[in-house]
Motif scaffolding. Sequence first.
Motif, short mmCIF file in Angstrom:
data_model
loop_
_atom_site.label_atom_id
_atom_site.label_comp_id
_atom_site.label_asym_id
_atom_site.label_seq_id
_atom_site.Cartn_x
_atom_site.Cartn_y
_atom_site.Cartn_z
N ILE A 47 0.85 -1.20 0.00
CA ILE A 47 0.00 0.00 0.00
C ILE A 47 0.88 1.24 0.00
CG2 ILE A 47 -1.61 1.38 1.41
CD1 ILE A 47 -2.83 -1.31 2.33
N CYS A 48 1.89 1.25 0.87
CA CYS A 48 2.81 2.40 0.95
C CYS A 48 3.54 2.59 -0.37
CB CYS A 48 3.82 2.20 2.07
SG CYS A 48 3.10 2.14 3.72
N ILE A 83 2.66 1.71 -3.43
CA ILE A 83 1.76 2.21 -4.49
C ILE A 83 1.45 3.68 -4.26
CG2 ILE A 83 -0.54 1.97 -5.53
CD1 ILE A 83 -0.41 -1.04 -4.69
N LEU A 84 1.21 4.06 -3.02
CA LEU A 84 0.94 5.48 -2.72
C LEU A 84 2.15 6.35 -3.06
CD1 LEU A 84 -1.00 5.07 0.65
CD2 LEU A 84 -1.92 6.09 -1.44
N ASN A 85 3.36 5.85 -2.80
CA ASN A 85 4.57 6.58 -3.17
C ASN A 85 4.62 6.80 -4.68
OD1 ASN A 85 6.44 4.84 -0.64
ND2 ASN A 85 5.68 6.91 -0.55
N ASP A 86 4.36 5.73 -5.44
CA ASP A 86 4.42 5.84 -6.90
C ASP A 86 3.30 6.71 -7.44
OD1 ASP A 86 6.67 4.23 -7.02
OD2 ASP A 86 5.53 2.39 -7.27
N LYS A 87 2.12 6.60 -6.83
CA LYS A 87 0.99 7.45 -7.25
C LYS A 87 1.32 8.92 -6.98
CE LYS A 87 -3.98 8.21 -6.59
NZ LYS A 87 -5.20 7.80 -5.84
N ALA A 88 2.00 9.20 -5.87
CA ALA A 88 2.41 10.58 -5.57
C ALA A 88 3.36 11.10 -6.65
CB ALA A 88 3.07 10.63 -4.20
N SER A 89 4.30 10.24 -7.08
CA SER A 89 5.23 10.65 -8.15
C SER A 89 4.47 11.00 -9.43
CB SER A 89 6.23 9.52 -8.43
OG SER A 89 7.02 9.25 -7.30
N LEU A 90 3.45 10.20 -9.73
CA LEU A 90 2.61 10.48 -10.90
C LEU A 90 1.92 11.83 -10.75
CD1 LEU A 90 1.04 9.67 -13.52
CD2 LEU A 90 -0.63 8.57 -12.02
N CYS A 91 1.36 12.09 -9.58
CA CYS A 91 0.65 13.35 -9.34
C CYS A 91 1.59 14.55 -9.48
CB CYS A 91 -0.01 13.34 -7.96
SG CYS A 91 -1.36 12.16 -7.82
N PHE A 92 2.81 14.43 -8.95
CA PHE A 92 3.77 15.53 -9.08
C PHE A 92 4.13 15.74 -10.54
CE2 PHE A 92 5.36 14.32 -4.61
CZ PHE A 92 4.38 15.11 -4.02
N ALA A 108 0.47 7.38 2.92
CA ALA A 108 1.51 6.34 2.98
C ALA A 108 2.26 6.41 4.32
CB ALA A 108 2.49 6.51 1.82
N LEU A 109 2.51 7.62 4.77
CA LEU A 109 3.22 7.81 6.03
C LEU A 109 2.39 7.29 7.20
CD1 LEU A 109 5.94 8.95 6.92
CD2 LEU A 109 4.82 11.16 7.28
N ASP A 110 1.08 7.52 7.16
CA ASP A 110 0.19 7.00 8.22
C ASP A 110 0.23 5.48 8.26
OD1 ASP A 110 -0.54 9.53 8.98
OD2 ASP A 110 -2.39 9.57 7.78
N TYR A 111 0.12 4.83 7.09
CA TYR A 111 0.19 3.36 7.03
C TYR A 111 1.52 2.86 7.57
CZ TYR A 111 -4.04 2.02 4.45
OH TYR A 111 -5.33 1.76 4.09
N ALA A 112 2.60 3.51 7.14
CA ALA A 112 3.93 3.05 7.56
C ALA A 112 4.14 3.22 9.06
CB ALA A 112 5.00 3.82 6.78
N ASN A 113 3.68 4.35 9.61
CA ASN A 113 3.82 4.59 11.05
C ASN A 113 2.97 3.62 11.88
OD1 ASN A 113 5.73 6.72 11.30
ND2 ASN A 113 4.23 8.16 10.52
N LYS A 135 9.67 2.07 4.67
CA LYS A 135 8.65 2.84 3.96
C LYS A 135 8.50 4.24 4.57
CE LYS A 135 7.78 -0.53 1.23
NZ LYS A 135 8.32 -0.47 -0.14
N ILE A 136 8.67 4.35 5.89
CA ILE A 136 8.63 5.68 6.52
C ILE A 136 9.74 6.55 5.95
CG2 ILE A 136 8.97 6.92 8.70
CD1 ILE A 136 7.75 4.49 10.14
N GLN A 137 10.93 5.98 5.85
CA GLN A 137 12.07 6.74 5.34
C GLN A 137 11.86 7.15 3.88
OE1 GLN A 137 15.14 3.86 6.91
NE2 GLN A 137 16.26 5.76 7.15
N ARG A 138 11.39 6.20 3.06
CA ARG A 138 11.20 6.53 1.65
C ARG A 138 10.18 7.66 1.50
NH1 ARG A 138 8.40 3.11 -3.35
NH2 ARG A 138 8.50 4.87 -4.80
N THR A 139 9.09 7.59 2.25
CA THR A 139 8.03 8.59 2.13
C THR A 139 8.51 9.94 2.64
OG1 THR A 139 6.41 6.83 2.49
CG2 THR A 139 5.62 9.09 2.67
N LEU A 140 9.21 9.95 3.77
CA LEU A 140 9.75 11.21 4.30
C LEU A 140 10.73 11.82 3.31
CD1 LEU A 140 10.30 10.27 8.05
CD2 LEU A 140 8.64 11.91 7.17
#
Length: 589
Positions: A259-260, A262-271, A286-291, A298-303
């Motif tokens: 989930i994290c 996919i959300l990371n990749d979807k964010a890249s698409l949105c940007f 994604a950060l909420d799921y990871a935490n 995943k926390i580090q990648r998202t941050l």
Amino acid sequence: MSEISTHNSIKAYRNEAIRALLEEIHNLKRSNPSIALEKAQQLLDIATSLKDYSRQIEAKRLCGTCLTYIGKPKKSIATFHEALDLVRQYQPNNNRELAFINNCLGFAYSNSGNNQLAIYHLLRSLSLEDDENVLTVYNNLGLVYFRIGNLPEALVSWEAALLHTQKSNDPYKELNTSYNVALCHFKMGAVTKARQAHLNILKSIQQHEEQGLFFDKLKAHTLNGLGEIYMEENNFQEALTIFNEALDLAKSKSFRMLICEILNDKASLCFKSEKEEVGIACLHEALDYANQNNLKPKIQRTLNQLVDFYKSKNRLQEAFPHLEQLYQISQEQFTESRDHNFKKIIAEREKEIKLLEEKNKEIKEHNGVLEQFTHIISHDLREPVRGITGFANLLHKKHATSLDENAKEYLNFILSETNAINNNLARLLEYTSFKKPQQREIGKIELVKIVNNIKHQYLDLAFELDISCDDVHLNMKATHATNLFRELIDNAIQFRKKEEDCHIEIKHQLENSQSHISIKDYGIGIAPQYHEKVFRIFNQLNKQRSNGTGVGLAICQRIINLYNGKIWIESEENEFTTLHFTLPAFSAA
């Protein structure tokens, strides 16, 4: 019931309980590794109490695997080495288990960033020739090579894994390895080939969807990979549809790490498709799921993704709290590992935080520093210059007749140089006095009126001014507009051809919602190598032709920068010079 019968019943019950516990661990180790770790620890306690060394080794290995997925590399590596010690002590000829643990160590070292040791343990695992484990080892070896950017070796490893999957007659392993090969083709630039491979994998998965979570997870991974391919092809709408389908599937099956991702990749698409706020929302989700699930990688990648985005947009205040979180995570990792790589991460994060703190401090103190600097120029620096000039004038007035010619020349030189210093300081003071205007100070300024007022200041000079700017108004502070055009016109007059009258043309046009103004003279021109240097403060290209200080064009650039405009030069030597500049669009009268 006899004692033997009772003992056998207890043993059977215990073995069934252990099998059930193992099944739970295998089902949870990827989707919820924290819960899986608790159950693996229970299994270890049971095996230790029974002195069942085979189960102890298996439980240790599973604990290490769960720690790897949680994101605790030091603990996972230590746990795998403990399992390795148990094998060497109690089952030294168990090549299968040795190969298995070396494989796990390779994977753990890769996740910790130590790819050299990762490759060592994976090759060690292959050397033990364990047919049951070789497929997983080739897959992990491909993953390590993939992470370090050695795509050809990654492809070789994954293609070798694919050969073994075809021999194993296991459709899941074959499709999973096919996905890795397709991913490698995508990263190597074979986008069309990768897209077709992803579509083929999805088509094959449809025939096995009823077989459980492994196929569901592979489908979600493949959909996410396909979304990345469409994003690379700039097919944003199709990519968004695919990412949403992958996300829905991952959420329905509680694939938390996926989930994290996919959300990371979807964010890249949105940007990339300029839907920035949606992208930020994806990263926060994604950060909420990871935490919630303590998924540190995943926390580090998202941050990092949040920090990189905010820094790219110069939104430093919003980046700062995420950098602090990264710093905190880095400190925890350093405490766990004492590894040089973690020290480097901490140093980088500390440096970034320090730079941000210095930037914030600089912004807060900027006005005060400018005021102090202005005071130093106007008083502390100019005062001794005035004193030297005054005493030199006094000496010239009272003792000129008693001085020889050399002394008089020296005295005149002192007066000339101190006057030049005083003029430079005055111009520097003027340069620093221009500040960003407040909104209430900005008004509509009539361009023709400004230029005509400046023209009246040069009545003793013969020059022609051609203005093609009727009914043009500038949205500027009045003093800024006056200073800007006075400096530009004065520059044109100073560098006119001495034998000809000065002719200056001022024109205006709108370009892409920007006001483009040009001031052209037919003077001595400027060589191409000096087109940028002329805007540097105190940079005089022709001191014989000018009695100025080399600050005029620097002032022009400073004023234009205050309005987010640009200034540049077009010129040919001995022919003409045109100074172009832009300002935000203004309204016609």
